[in-house]
Design a protein around this motif. Structure first.
Motif, PDB file in Angstrom:
ATOM      1  N   THR A  82      -2.095  -2.922   2.307  1.00 38.26           N
ATOM      2  CA  THR A  82      -2.371  -1.778   3.184  1.00 38.26           C
ATOM      3  C   THR A  82      -1.289  -0.705   3.096  1.00 38.26           C
ATOM      4  O   THR A  82      -1.258   0.201   3.936  1.00 38.26           O
ATOM      5  CB  THR A  82      -2.489  -2.270   4.638  1.00 38.26           C
ATOM      6  OG1 THR A  82      -1.278  -2.948   4.994  1.00 38.26           O
ATOM      7  CG2 THR A  82      -3.669  -3.222   4.797  1.00 38.26           C
ATOM      8  N   GLY A  96      -1.757   3.276   3.462  1.00 39.99           N
ATOM      9  CA  GLY A  96      -3.125   3.427   3.932  1.00 39.99           C
ATOM     10  C   GLY A  96      -4.179   3.097   2.899  1.00 39.99           C
ATOM     11  O   GLY A  96      -5.347   3.497   3.046  1.00 39.99           O
ATOM     12  N   ARG A 114      -6.255   0.228   0.093  1.00 39.55           N
ATOM     13  CA  ARG A 114      -6.850  -1.103   0.105  1.00 39.55           C
ATOM     14  C   ARG A 114      -6.637  -1.748  -1.252  1.00 39.55           C
ATOM     15  O   ARG A 114      -6.202  -1.106  -2.202  1.00 39.55           O
ATOM     16  CB  ARG A 114      -8.346  -1.007   0.417  1.00 39.55           C
ATOM     17  CG  ARG A 114      -8.683  -0.357   1.764  1.00 39.55           C
ATOM     18  CD  ARG A 114     -10.175  -0.115   1.867  1.00 39.55           C
ATOM     19  NE  ARG A 114     -10.634   0.743   0.766  1.00 39.55           N
ATOM     20  CZ  ARG A 114     -11.914   0.944   0.457  1.00 39.55           C
ATOM     21  NH1 ARG A 114     -12.849   0.341   1.172  1.00 39.55           N
ATOM     22  NH2 ARG A 114     -12.248   1.733  -0.540  1.00 39.55           N
TER      23      ARG A 114
END
Length: 524
Positions: free
Chosen positions: A142, A145, A147
């Protein structure tokens, strides 16, 4: 491994544990003990894959894992009383997850850079399990921000595939899923066994035992910073050596690599034999200078051609050849091609290793290993040992023929006994360089280059102990023909062209003067 011009044709495979994720066995063991599952801690401590964790890593259920952990942790005391393990599934999963400490954000940013800025394909190949992977997805991918999909094109996990490293099947499946669009696959793993299995299946491997090295070493390994190398003592840097280096430069140009030469800072025997006194054709300084000249670029884009002086000590000598190729050649220097002389050997002595062995190591490590042809002049095979024998005999013309240049002695001019000046032949005196092989005592036709001058002057050089004057120490005295001036403290290079005669003892200085007149007449 050569980098494809299209980076998207190269797939970078990262191991998850150690290479990406920090692991703490002791933290996990302590957590298992806290929930009453300490009896399975040896699986963690010894990194064992059989039984309990193996089933989990090839797709066994979390419920079965927790049940087995409780079963193995139960025990019967001396009174025959059974003590079951009362840990819940949630407690066991928490304790098992304590093994993972996180993925450093700088590693994720590096992978993001490799994928999005440089265009490489990236993937994970790991013997991880559902418990650890789900924690990683929740907590570790993470950064900034993003994935996990922002870092990796594909994920190859043993528990999802039903196969495990180092089994061949998992690498075969990775290659199948990667598809024909991928020309190169590079696998980064902390396990030497896993790396060897990958190499056995045609996948290049980068072994990083700590997971800390790949961030700095990987880019030179991938980039146009690849090297084509030769390695050896290169004593004399003779015509045989030059033939090898010329071949290296041609190969490097064809493969868009930078040519480099690797040599040693001392004679290997001197490390183990304190009483060994080497007799070199060239000092280390001379050798490095000659190698630099041989690698001198012909084009501007060859400007990185260089000579690397390797420190030879007992630790270095104990390094096996394969480890040297992996750790030094591939990982430290970025060598992609290694050109060996016909009689070249390196690494810890192993009589079973030969060129074919080195070539096999190279295939496993992504280093192309080739053998250079020897150089023969007439019926003579050019070698340092042959040239040393000729120097000891005073056969300087043959020495020059094999070296490709006159045998030279370089040194600073010092004050001598000035006996030559007294009989009309002033000399420039230099001391024999330490470790430099001296030809037989005698008189030689020579050429002299004085520091700061471009011209070459004729000379007559005497090497010997000055027996006419009852001398004992070897001196090198050169009468520079027609030269008048003060060169004390300057460096001169004396090039020995041929021997005129052996050292002689004369009854008087006048007899010596007359002989020197005859010697000079053979030079003028």
């Amino acid at each position: 491994m050569m980098k494809s011009k299209d980076c998207s044709k190269t797939l970078l495979l990262f191991d998850f544990g150690t290479v990406l994720t920090g692991l703490s066995k002791q933290r996990c063991i302590a957590a298992l003990q806290k929930v009453g599952c300490g009896r399975i801690a040896y699986y963690v401590d010894e990194c064992r894959q059989e039984d309990l964790f193996h089933e989990l890593e090839i797709g066994g259920s979390t419920e079965s894992f927790c049940n087995e952990a409780r079963r193995q942790s139960a025990y019967t005391d001396e009174m025959g009383v059974l003590h079951p393990c009362g840990a819940t599934d949630e407690q066991i999963i928490w304790a098992w997850n304590e093994l993972l400490t996180g993925v450093p954000v700088e590693k994720l940013r590096m992978i993001h850079h490799l994928r999005h800025d440089l265009g490489y394909r990236t993937a994970i190949l790991s013997n991880t399990n559902k418990i650890h992977w789900e924690k990683a997805l929740r907590e570790y991918f993470t950064a900034d921000g993003l994935r996990v999909e922002d870092y990796f094109d594909d994920i190859f996990l043993s528990y999802q595939m039903g196969m495990i490293k180092p089994d061949d099947d998992i690498y075969i499946e990775v290659k199948r899923r990667a598809g024909q669009s991928i020309e190169n696959i590079l696998f980064i793993d902390d396990s030497e066994k896993n790396c060897r299995a990958a190499e056995r299946n045609g996948i290049h491997a980068f072994h990083d035992a700590t997971g800390e090295r790949w961030m700095t070493a990987l880019m030179p390994w991938l980039n146009g910073d690849g090297k084509a190398a030769v390695i050896g003592n290169f004593d004399g840097v003779h015509r045989g050596h030059l033939s090898v280096i010329n071949t290296l430069r041609t190969l490097a140009t064809e493969r868009h690599l930078t040519p480099i030469a690797l040599t040693f800072d001392c004679h290997p025997r001197s490390v183990f034999q304190t009483d060994f006194h080497p007799e070199f054709l060239t000092t280390i300084e001379e050798r490095v200078s000659l190698l630099h000249a041989a690698l001198q670029p012909e084009r501007d884009d060859d400007a990185m051609a260089d000579v690397h002086l390797l420190h030879f000590d007992k630790e270095f000598a104990a390094m096996p050849a394969r480890q040297f190729m992996a750790d030094v050649l591939r990982d430290q220097l970025g060598v992609r091609l290694l050109l060996l002389g016909y009689d070249n050997r390196f690494g810890r002595s192993n009589p079973e290793e030969n060129f074919d062995t080195y070539r096999q190591y190279g295939r496993e490590l992504g280093i192309e290993v080739l053998m250079a042809e020897p150089l023969d002049i007439g019926e003579v095979r050019v070698s340092s040992s042959h040239i040393r024998a000729m120097v000891k005999q005073g056969c300087m013309e043959e020495v020059s023929e094999c070296l490709g240049y006159p045998y030279s002695i370089k040194g600073t001019v010092v004050h001598g006994y000035e006996e030559g000046r007294k009989i009309g032949f002033p000399t420039a005196n230099i001391l024999p360089p330490e470790g430099k092989l001296m030809p037989p005592n005698g008189v030689y036709e020579s050429e002299v280059v004085i520091e700061g001058e471009e011209r070459t002057r004729k000379g007559m050089t005497n090497i010997g102990t000055r027996p006419t004057y009852n001398g004992t120490d070897v001196t090198i005295e050169t009468n520079i023909l027609g030269f008048i001036g003060n060169i004390y403290g300057k460096v001169i290079t004396v090039k020995l062209k041929r021997m005129i005669r052996r050292e002689m003892t004369f009854d008087t200085p006048e007899d010596l003067r007359r002989q020197i007149e005859k010697d000079r007449a053979q030079i003028i």
